[in-house]
Design a protein around this motif. Structure first.
Motif, PDB file in Angstrom:
ATOM      1  N   ILE B 117       0.841  -1.209   0.000  1.00 31.03           N
ATOM      2  CA  ILE B 117       0.000   0.000   0.000  1.00 31.03           C
ATOM      3  C   ILE B 117       0.872   1.253   0.000  1.00 31.03           C
ATOM      4  O   ILE B 117       0.646   2.191  -0.778  1.00 31.03           O
ATOM      5  CB  ILE B 117      -0.951  -0.016   1.221  1.00 31.03           C
ATOM      6  N   ASP B 118       1.901   1.259   0.851  1.00 32.56           N
ATOM      7  CA  ASP B 118       2.765   2.440   0.954  1.00 32.56           C
ATOM      8  C   ASP B 118       3.523   2.715  -0.336  1.00 32.56           C
ATOM      9  O   ASP B 118       3.874   3.860  -0.634  1.00 32.56           O
ATOM     10  CB  ASP B 118       3.758   2.271   2.116  1.00 32.56           C
ATOM     11  N   ALA B 119       3.782   1.656  -1.109  1.00 26.71           N
ATOM     12  CA  ALA B 119       4.480   1.853  -2.390  1.00 26.71           C
ATOM     13  C   ALA B 119       3.517   2.292  -3.489  1.00 26.71           C
ATOM     14  O   ALA B 119       3.885   2.358  -4.654  1.00 26.71           O
ATOM     15  CB  ALA B 119       5.194   0.569  -2.787  1.00 26.71           C
ATOM     16  N   GLY B 120       2.260   2.544  -3.121  1.00 24.99           N
ATOM     17  CA  GLY B 120       1.292   3.007  -4.109  1.00 24.99           C
ATOM     18  C   GLY B 120       0.689   1.888  -4.929  1.00 24.99           C
ATOM     19  O   GLY B 120       0.222   2.113  -6.053  1.00 24.99           O
ATOM     20  N   GLY B 121       0.683   0.688  -4.390  1.00 27.25           N
ATOM     21  CA  GLY B 121       0.125  -0.461  -5.107  1.00 27.25           C
ATOM     22  C   GLY B 121      -1.343  -0.263  -5.448  1.00 27.25           C
ATOM     23  O   GLY B 121      -2.089   0.374  -4.707  1.00 27.25           O
ATOM     24  N   ALA B 122      -1.729  -0.808  -6.593  1.00 26.14           N
ATOM     25  CA  ALA B 122      -3.099  -0.626  -7.083  1.00 26.14           C
ATOM     26  C   ALA B 122      -4.049  -1.631  -6.445  1.00 26.14           C
ATOM     27  O   ALA B 122      -3.622  -2.662  -5.937  1.00 26.14           O
ATOM     28  CB  ALA B 122      -3.118  -0.797  -8.596  1.00 26.14           C
ATOM     29  N   ALA B 123      -5.336  -1.305  -6.506  1.00 24.55           N
ATOM     30  CA  ALA B 123      -6.376  -2.214  -6.006  1.00 24.55           C
ATOM     31  C   ALA B 123      -6.612  -3.310  -7.046  1.00 24.55           C
ATOM     32  O   ALA B 123      -7.706  -3.480  -7.567  1.00 24.55           O
ATOM     33  CB  ALA B 123      -7.653  -1.440  -5.721  1.00 24.55           C
ATOM     34  N   ASP B 124      -5.552  -4.034  -7.339  1.00 24.46           N
ATOM     35  CA  ASP B 124      -5.569  -5.063  -8.375  1.00 24.46           C
ATOM     36  C   ASP B 124      -5.315  -6.387  -7.673  1.00 24.46           C
ATOM     37  O   ASP B 124      -4.234  -6.626  -7.123  1.00 24.46           O
ATOM     38  CB  ASP B 124      -4.453  -4.709  -9.387  1.00 24.46           C
ATOM     39  N   LYS B 125      -6.360  -7.237  -7.669  1.00 30.05           N
ATOM     40  CA  LYS B 125      -6.275  -8.445  -6.836  1.00 30.05           C
ATOM     41  C   LYS B 125      -5.119  -9.359  -7.243  1.00 30.05           C
ATOM     42  O   LYS B 125      -4.464  -9.946  -6.382  1.00 30.05           O
ATOM     43  CB  LYS B 125      -7.603  -9.194  -6.863  1.00 30.05           C
ATOM     44  N   ALA B 126      -4.879  -9.473  -8.543  1.00 30.71           N
ATOM     45  CA  ALA B 126      -3.787 -10.356  -8.978  1.00 30.71           C
ATOM     46  C   ALA B 126      -2.441  -9.819  -8.488  1.00 30.71           C
ATOM     47  O   ALA B 126      -1.582 -10.580  -8.044  1.00 30.71           O
ATOM     48  CB  ALA B 126      -3.794 -10.490 -10.495  1.00 30.71           C
ATOM     49  N   ALA B 127      -2.285  -8.496  -8.579  1.00 28.68           N
ATOM     50  CA  ALA B 127      -1.014  -7.897  -8.129  1.00 28.68           C
ATOM     51  C   ALA B 127      -0.855  -8.055  -6.621  1.00 28.68           C
ATOM     52  O   ALA B 127       0.245  -8.316  -6.121  1.00 28.68           O
ATOM     53  CB  ALA B 127      -0.970  -6.424  -8.520  1.00 28.68           C
ATOM     54  N   ILE B 128      -1.948  -7.922  -5.894  1.00 30.80           N
ATOM     55  CA  ILE B 128      -1.884  -8.089  -4.438  1.00 30.80           C
ATOM     56  C   ILE B 128      -1.529  -9.534  -4.104  1.00 30.80           C
ATOM     57  O   ILE B 128      -0.678  -9.804  -3.255  1.00 30.80           O
ATOM     58  CB  ILE B 128      -3.221  -7.680  -3.772  1.00 30.80           C
ATOM     59  N   ASP B 151      -9.652  -3.307  -0.170  1.00 28.81           N
ATOM     60  CA  ASP B 151     -10.588  -2.346   0.449  1.00 28.81           C
ATOM     61  C   ASP B 151      -9.850  -1.101   0.936  1.00 28.81           C
ATOM     62  O   ASP B 151     -10.332   0.015   0.757  1.00 28.81           O
ATOM     63  CB  ASP B 151     -11.301  -2.991   1.654  1.00 28.81           C
ATOM     64  N   VAL B 152      -8.710  -1.298   1.561  1.00 25.27           N
ATOM     65  CA  VAL B 152      -7.964  -0.158   2.107  1.00 25.27           C
ATOM     66  C   VAL B 152      -7.495   0.756   0.974  1.00 25.27           C
ATOM     67  O   VAL B 152      -7.585   1.982   1.070  1.00 25.27           O
ATOM     68  CB  VAL B 152      -6.771  -0.638   2.957  1.00 25.27           C
ATOM     69  N   ILE B 153      -7.025   0.148  -0.106  1.00 23.31           N
ATOM     70  CA  ILE B 153      -6.538   0.959  -1.234  1.00 23.31           C
ATOM     71  C   ILE B 153      -7.686   1.750  -1.849  1.00 23.31           C
ATOM     72  O   ILE B 153      -7.565   2.950  -2.128  1.00 23.31           O
ATOM     73  CB  ILE B 153      -5.859   0.060  -2.285  1.00 23.31           C
ATOM     74  N   THR B 154      -8.801   1.084  -2.031  1.00 25.03           N
ATOM     75  CA  THR B 154      -9.977   1.752  -2.598  1.00 25.03           C
ATOM     76  C   THR B 154     -10.438   2.891  -1.688  1.00 25.03           C
ATOM     77  O   THR B 154     -10.751   3.987  -2.146  1.00 25.03           O
ATOM     78  CB  THR B 154     -11.126   0.737  -2.772  1.00 25.03           C
ATOM     79  N   GLU B 155     -10.442   2.593  -0.384  1.00 24.67           N
ATOM     80  CA  GLU B 155     -10.882   3.574   0.609  1.00 24.67           C
ATOM     81  C   GLU B 155      -9.932   4.793   0.598  1.00 24.67           C
ATOM     82  O   GLU B 155     -10.383   5.938   0.599  1.00 24.67           O
ATOM     83  CB  GLU B 155     -10.843   2.876   1.969  1.00 24.67           C
ATOM     84  N   ASN B 156      -8.626   4.511   0.541  1.00 28.04           N
ATOM     85  CA  ASN B 156      -7.648   5.611   0.475  1.00 28.04           C
ATOM     86  C   ASN B 156      -7.888   6.480  -0.754  1.00 28.04           C
ATOM     87  O   ASN B 156      -7.834   7.705  -0.684  1.00 28.04           O
ATOM     88  CB  ASN B 156      -6.212   5.063   0.412  1.00 28.04           C
ATOM     89  N   ALA B 157      -8.142   5.824  -1.884  1.00 25.40           N
ATOM     90  CA  ALA B 157      -8.353   6.559  -3.129  1.00 25.40           C
ATOM     91  C   ALA B 157      -9.581   7.449  -3.016  1.00 25.40           C
ATOM     92  O   ALA B 157      -9.578   8.616  -3.440  1.00 25.40           O
ATOM     93  CB  ALA B 157      -8.508   5.583  -4.291  1.00 25.40           C
ATOM     94  N   THR B 158     -10.633   6.912  -2.419  1.00 28.38           N
ATOM     95  CA  THR B 158     -11.869   7.683  -2.253  1.00 28.38           C
ATOM     96  C   THR B 158     -11.624   8.880  -1.345  1.00 28.38           C
ATOM     97  O   THR B 158     -12.074   9.993  -1.634  1.00 28.38           O
ATOM     98  CB  THR B 158     -12.975   6.788  -1.633  1.00 28.38           C
ATOM     99  N   THR B 159     -10.882   8.652  -0.260  1.00 31.02           N
ATOM    100  CA  THR B 159     -10.598   9.749   0.672  1.00 31.02           C
ATOM    101  C   THR B 159      -9.784  10.842  -0.018  1.00 31.02           C
ATOM    102  O   THR B 159     -10.058  12.031   0.139  1.00 31.02           O
ATOM    103  CB  THR B 159      -9.795   9.212   1.885  1.00 31.02           C
ATOM    104  N   GLU B 160      -8.776  10.388  -0.802  1.00 33.31           N
ATOM    105  CA  GLU B 160      -7.934  11.365  -1.492  1.00 33.31           C
ATOM    106  C   GLU B 160      -8.742  12.180  -2.487  1.00 33.31           C
ATOM    107  O   GLU B 160      -8.604  13.385  -2.586  1.00 33.31           O
ATOM    108  CB  GLU B 160      -6.786  10.660  -2.227  1.00 33.31           C
ATOM    109  N   GLU B 161      -9.631  11.477  -3.220  1.00 35.35           N
ATOM    110  CA  GLU B 161     -10.473  12.159  -4.197  1.00 35.35           C
ATOM    111  C   GLU B 161     -11.341  13.206  -3.514  1.00 35.35           C
ATOM    112  O   GLU B 161     -11.461  14.326  -3.969  1.00 35.35           O
ATOM    113  CB  GLU B 161     -11.393  11.137  -4.875  1.00 35.35           C
ATOM    114  N   ALA B 162     -11.920  12.775  -2.379  1.00 34.71           N
ATOM    115  CA  ALA B 162     -12.799  13.676  -1.643  1.00 34.71           C
ATOM    116  C   ALA B 162     -12.018  14.890  -1.140  1.00 34.71           C
ATOM    117  O   ALA B 162     -12.538  16.013  -1.123  1.00 34.71           O
ATOM    118  CB  ALA B 162     -13.418  12.925  -0.468  1.00 34.71           C
ATOM    119  N   GLY B 163     -10.762  14.649  -0.774  1.00 29.86           N
ATOM    120  CA  GLY B 163      -9.926  15.727  -0.249  1.00 29.86           C
ATOM    121  C   GLY B 163      -9.445  16.668  -1.343  1.00 29.86           C
ATOM    122  O   GLY B 163      -9.138  17.830  -1.077  1.00 29.86           O
ATOM    123  N   ALA B 164      -9.388  16.184  -2.583  1.00 26.74           N
ATOM    124  CA  ALA B 164      -8.793  16.973  -3.667  1.00 26.74           C
ATOM    125  C   ALA B 164      -9.729  18.046  -4.205  1.00 26.74           C
ATOM    126  O   ALA B 164     -10.856  18.150  -3.843  1.00 26.74           O
ATOM    127  CB  ALA B 164      -8.394  16.066  -4.822  1.00 26.74           C
TER     128      ALA B 164
END
Lengths: 792, 164, 280
Positions: B117-128, B151-164
């Protein structure tokens, strides 16, 4: 007993809800309490010198140098230890004819498998104990090893135990109907295959381990145990160490996976108890991974020759098979090593209606690690025999594997009835489960895709299994045969002064969520918020007496005891409330921590007020009222030997025919475990079980050299399933509650592991069918798949 | 007697000085000398991932490093991740998905998940799945773990979007 | 199991490290990232008298693109190489192979020099060095020397690096315009050691030219089969059946997972698939 409707229709029932586990927070914060986390004052560490040979005579062992090594506190050979602990024999009277030889915690005269403990070294640190093990000078005379189960009974093979005439431990035959005539009947197609099931093992991430602490002032042995059956271990330590049962306390805190591995008597753990008693101080033994592979029980290792006959219309006429299994040098104590074979004889073909059944099982001794009950005991073998032969039959008469099951699965309205092997069955839903399965997997769509892909040279396969699963065992499983294994479980529910519930149970938690479902049942049935329920399990000193969690019995048996205890406490509390509120008891109920008017839910009195009145101000109560704010109930399954569960599963695989690699694309499981207490936990049981089943089907095998050396005793060489290769698993439920309890719950823990291997094997063989090839050996490693593809 | 060495390091933000046998590995030191029993030992040969901890910000195997090699480093264990709140979102999502059963793999799994997550990994199940493929879990079958990380990655993305 | 007792030193210069190794007379073992050595210690398979920790040696550090190519200090960790800017352009073969090497947590400690020094026959890096024609720089009591990858891997965990020598750096020669690369390995699980694998460099695509094919996970060491390369040079790489007959030069090894015969077959499959990926 109040009927189910009243219990389950309450608005604040937690039963059936995907309530998150309270234990998760602690484990996620790194605050678990596993055996190796324990540090006790004056604690010393055990390491074992183990037999380097599969079979050797012990002429003598010189431990002089080891005793003098830095940090060493004590060294015990088998001969020395045997003065302080009695040997054990893994037989049960109801497994007629089963025999085994006395087994010592540390071998005395002969070593009978590579890894058998011979000497225990106790030192200040584990590293020092291991250093000293390297200084042990044994005089061992290597003897010929019995490795191959298929030659174990040959006249020229050495006999492992001199008191016996052969290496046969047990045999049994089931013969129902007239299989020979059935197979000879006109129009019957008979397929015959030889199945091979490799040895594999549990590979619990937390290895076996114990801290044994002896206090001579109270003659008390406390055993911190990573396992599933504390009360059973209490009896075993008591009996073999000569300590009064009440002076043995077994505590099982967090357990890092067990799956049946940690429910047996292991010499190293018993020896640690003996050392604690001899040294009057705590002794820790934690198996390292090498020791785990060499000494944890293994399972499977069956060679089965099997036939199935099918009519032109696709009706199964019968199954005939011969199962041979190698169990190592002893039958494991106290559960024995004949159960898996017995299960295969009992369970094969149990979902299907048929007239004729002949099964022969033989269990033989050999110089390999002991074999015993591991998750889904016997199921993967039984399901593969019936369901893989069934799909083989279907292929040979040109019938669809779903259609052939529709035709042969017992009708959902035909229960109670017996399986052909004589198992009592009730409340099953094979037909419904199969229909639901084909629906959620889009069976037709997959078949269309398969055909299209085949044209492009891509070999995909779809395989099924319809299965039964043994759960909720009654006393007929072990107790009847003389094993000190409780078949009943107890639950206690106590209302505390603050209005919270403290509950305790004799079933144990190894990650399944036992504590969570106990809390759900108690909170829902009694009527408090789940946050206000605290759970204790795993301590023989404080919990009711019972069997623990194994054979998928926790929810069904322990859960029912909890339901009845909570219900009893509710009646007791309402009796007090009725007096305090001057209201008829039947007009009152308990909801959300309050005594309320039944029907209107009008709040009458918070439970805390009631409890404080009882506990602190008893003077306010009429003198003839004797309130009991604690209730205990016990429950056992009667009338049935087991409560069977059923399921239907399907696997979608792709076989790389150039390399033999099998990729599992998706897996579906429909499980009927009766009433689902927590669907999230059940789904996760099924998923975890499926992946363990995939491990057995594709990856995992304990490989032995001809000399009986385990050749792949590391996690780099013994391949377990990891995340990248595992499929998504879709889980769905049918709920047919068992009538044997009010709760109606059956077990769900064995399903995935028991069913997935057959589904995967069927899918691989479906993929290979255009080539006219098939594989009948597990694990289906790339090389084995390639070999059948290349075979003419 | 064992050869020993003096080491000074920062563990979960705390300065620790200790004398250790040089043969002692990092995870045994953390568990038995420092009392941080949250990191677990599963195989001692680097395959199972249960002992995964952070050293200088990198997820590493605690069994494949000597304690003496950690001299001068900053080490973060599962206890530190929890205390600092860095694993808070993962704790929530693992709980909600029941992405743990026995909990023995969990500390290592969290360390691996965070590094993704900290390396900016995508919400891509195969990559995870690929990323956590060095962490063995016998209980879950992995799906819930993968979903919880997603879920955490998606949630982070949503929070960032909301913050932007 | 716990590691046996040993002594430990962390020298701060190459000279000091070499002196310790020389004084140890074979009993001193260099410790790089430890990702292979530590398991062997924990199993008590390796029982050195002393570990010489190389992490304090400035001479073994550094990762830079030079006119000759990418110079990798021996103590460069896999994760540092992975993070090197434009690695996929500078050394596409390395960039393609790195994610297949073990797992993140291993690559965070494991070093390139350590892998090359150990020369595990199933490891990816030795084969990559063969394919790229890398040069391995050593230093020891007799002074520094360079060894071509072709002359470096000698046998089962046996290399041209003497026990009293250390790898200081590895040079991956600069790639030329028109160079093409292929990588394929057969593994049952992501990150495992390969059942067979290949790393390929070709200075042309149609036709293939100047091929260098490093095989790994096949025999006692990573190796090239020049006759096979010669047979493929000048072809378009689609019909390789004839060339594959040269695989018989390899002394394929069996293990607990597969037989030597299957390994030979897998080596051919890996080559075929790597070429196919290169050509599409």
């Amino acid at each position: 007993m109040t009927g189910p409707a009243m219990i389950f229709d309450k608005p604040n029932s937690y039963i059936g809800q995907p309530t998150p586990r309270a234990d998760a927070a602690r484990l996620l914060a790194g605050r678990g309490r596993f055996v190796d986390d324990l540090q006790l004052p004056r604690m010393v560490h055990a390491a074992f010198y183990r037999s380097p040979y599969a079979h050797a005579k012990i002429n003598g062992i010189d431990v002089t140098e080891a005793r003098a090594a830095p940090g060493v506190v004590a060294v015990y050979t088998g001969a020395e230890l045997s003065k302080h602990v009695t040997p054990y024999v893994g037989v049960l009277s109801h497994l007629a004819g089963l025999r085994s030889a006395p087994q010592h915690p540390l071998a005395v005269d002969a070593a009978r498998w590579q890894g058998e403990p011979l000497v225990m070294v106790i030192a200040q640190t584990r590293a020092q104990a291991e250093d000293a093990c390297e200084l042990i000078d044994p005089d061992l005379e290597e003897l010929p090893a019995v490795v191959d189960s298929e030659t174990a009974l040959d006249a020229e093979t050495p006999v492992l135990h001199s008191e016996f005439d052969s290496n046969l431990a047990w045999e049994r035959t089931v013969d129902v109907g007239d299989i020979d005539s059935a197979f000879a009947a006109p129009g019957v197609t008979v397929v015959e295959r030889q199945f091979r099931f490799g040895r594999h093992t549990g590979v619990t991430l937390e290895s076996r381990g114990t801290v044994c602490d002896y206090d001579p002032s109270e003659e008390q042995l406390t055993v911190y145990y990573s396992g599933q059956a504390p009360h059973m271990m209490q009896v075993i330590y008591s009996k073999h160490l000569g300590i009064a049962e009440e002076n043995v306390r077994v505590i099982s805190n967090d357990v890092g996976g067990s799956f049946g591995i940690k429910i047996h008597t292991y010499g190293d753990e018993i020896a640690a108890g003996v050392a604690a008693k001899l040294l009057n101080r705590p002794v820790k033994f934690i198996a390292d991974r090498l020791e785990s592979f060499m000494t944890d029980i293994h399972a499977r290792d069956h060679v089965v020759t099997a036939k199935m006959g099918i009519s032109e219309q696709g009706t199964i006429v019968g199954i005939d098979f011969d199962d041979l299994t190698g169990i190592g040098p002893f039958s494991m104590y106290p559960r024995t090593s004949a159960i898996e074979c017995n299960q295969v004889l009992n369970l094969t073909g149990a979902p299907y209606a048929m007239e004729n059944y002949r099964a022969k099982g033989r269990v033989v001794f050999q110089n390999k690690t002991l074999m015993c009950q591991y998750r889904a005991v016997g199921h993967p073998i039984a399901m593969a025999i019936a369901d893989c032969l069934l799909e083989d039959c279907a292929r040979s008469i040109g019938m669809d594997p779903v259609d052939v099951r529709r035709k042969n699965l017992m009708a959902d309205d035909s229960y109670p009835r017996n399986s052909t092997s004589g198992m009592k069955l009730d409340d099953l839903s094979h037909q419904k489960a199969l229909e639901k399965l084909t629906e959620i997997m889009d069976y037709k769509g997959l078949r269309d895709d398969q055909e299209a892909k085949r044209k492009a040279g891509v070999y995909r396969g779809i395989g099924f299994v319809s299965m039964v699963e043994v759960t909720n065992p009654s006393p007929m499983f072990y107790g009847i045969g003389g094993a000190p294994i409780a078949s009943q479980d107890g639950a206690t529910v106590r209302l505390d002064a603050g209005g919270a519930l403290h509950i305790s149970s004799s079933i144990t938690e190894q990650g399944q969520g036992t504590n969570a479902i106990l809390g759900q049942i108690a909170a829902g049935v009694f009527g408090v918020d789940i946050e206000r329920v605290k759970v204790s399990t795993g301590d023989t000193k404080t919990v009711p007496y019972g069997g623990g969690t194994w054979a998928s019995r926790g929810a069904g048996i322990g859960g029912e005891a909890m339901l009845q205890a909570a219900h009893a406490l509710k009646e007791q509390v309402l009796e007090v409330a009725g007096v305090l509120l001057q209201t008829p008891v039947e007009a009152l109920d308990i909801k959300n921590g309050c005594v309320v008017d039944a029907g209107t839910d009008n709040e009458r009195m918070p439970l805390a007020d009631l409890a404080r009145t009882v506990y602190y101000r008893g003077n306010e109560l009429p003198s003839d009222l004797k309130p009991e704010l604690i209730a205990t109930r016990h429950y056992r399954v009667s009338d049935f030997p087991f409560v069977f569960t059923n399921g239907a599963m399907a696997a979608h695989v792709e076989v790389d025919i150039e390399t033999g690699f099998v990729k599992v694309l998706h897996f579906w499981a429909v499980e009927d475990c009766g009433r689902v207490i927590n669907p999230m936990l059940v789904d996760e049981q099924v998923r975890g079980g499926v992946v363990q089943g995939i491990g057995g089907a594709l990856y995992e095998e304990c490989l032995y050299s001809p000399e009986g050396q385990l050749m792949n005793a590391t996690m780099a060489d013994y391949i377990v399933p990891m995340a990248a290769e595992m499929p998504e698993i879709t889980v769905a439920h049918i709920e047919t509650p068992t009538k044997t309890s009010v709760l109606g719950a059956k077990g769900a823990g064995e399903a995935g592991t028991g069913g997935a291997p057959a589904a995967i094997m069927n899918a691989v063989n479906d993929a290979l069918s255009p080539l006219g090839k098939s594989i009948w050996q597990m694990p289906m490693t790339p090389e084995r798949v390639l070999q059948v593809i290349n075979r003419n | 007697m064992s050869k020993t060495a003096n080491i000074t390091l920062k563990i979960n933000g705390e300065d620790i000085t200790a004398t250790v046998p040089v043969r002692l590995n990092l995870v045994d030191f953390l568990r038995h000398d420092v009392g941080l029993t949250g990191s677990h030992v599963g195989c001692e040969h680097g395959v199972c991932g249960a002992c995964t901890v952070e050293v200088n910000g990198d997820a590493v195997r605690g069994c494949l490093m000597l304690a003496v090699q950690a001299d001068g480093t900053e080490v973060t264990t599962v206890e530190g991740l929890s205390d600092s709140g860095r694993s808070a979102a993962l704790i929530r999502s693992f709980t909600a998905r029941n992405a743990l059963q026995c909990g023995f793999c969990t500390p290592g799994m969290l360390a691996s998940a965070l590094s993704y997550i900290d390396a900016g990994g995508a919400a891509d199940k195969a990559a995870i799945r690929e990323h956590i493929s060095g962490n063995y879990c016998r209980c879950t079958g992995y799906q819930s773990i993968v979903e919880a990380i997603c879920d955490v990655i998606t949630e982070n993305a949503t929070t960032e979007e909301a913050g932007a | 199991m716990k590691a046996p007792d040993f002594d430990y030193a962390r020298p701060s210069s190459l000279q000091e490290a070499l002196a310790l190794l020389a004084a140890g007379e074979g009993g001193a073992q260099p410790l790089a990232g430890g990702q292979s050595l530590m398991p062997m210690l924990n199993f008590r398979i390796s029982t050195p008298e002393m570990l010489v920790d190389l992490s304090g040696l400035p001479e073994l550090r550094g990762l830079e693109q030079t006119p000759q190519g990418l110079r990798i200090g021996a103590m460069t960790r896999y994760c540092e190489l992975e993070a090197f800017p434009d690695l996929a352009k500078i050394q596409p073969l390395v960039a393609a192979a790195l994610p297949h090497i073990a797992h993140d947590a291993i690559r965070n400690r494991g070093t390139i020099g350590g892998s090359v020094a150990l020369a595990d026959p199933a490891a990816e890096m030795p084969a990559i060095l063969l394919a790229l024609g890398a040069v391995i720089s050593l230093d020891g009591p007799n002074g520094p020397r360079d060894v071509a990858a072709d002359d470096y891997f000698l046998g089962y965990y046996e290399t041209a690096c003497e026990p009293d020598e250390l790898i200081t750096s590895i040079l991956l020669p600069k790639i030329e315009p028109g160079d093409s690369f292929g990588f394929h390995e057969l593994v049952q699980r992501h990150g495992d050691y390969a059942m067979a694998g290949v790393a390929i460099r070709s200075s042309g695509i149609a036709p293939l030219a100047g091929l260098r094919i490093g095989f790994f996970g096949v025999a006692d060491r990573a190796l090239r089969v020049t006759a096979l390369e010669d047979a493929l040079n000048g072809t378009d790489g689609t019909d390789i059946a004839g060339a594959l007959s040269h695989l018989s030069e390899i002394d394929f090894q069996g293990d607990t997972k597969i037989t030597a015969e299957t390994r030979a077959h897998y080596a051919g499959v890996a080559l075929k698939r790597a070429l196919k990926e290169m050509l599409t």
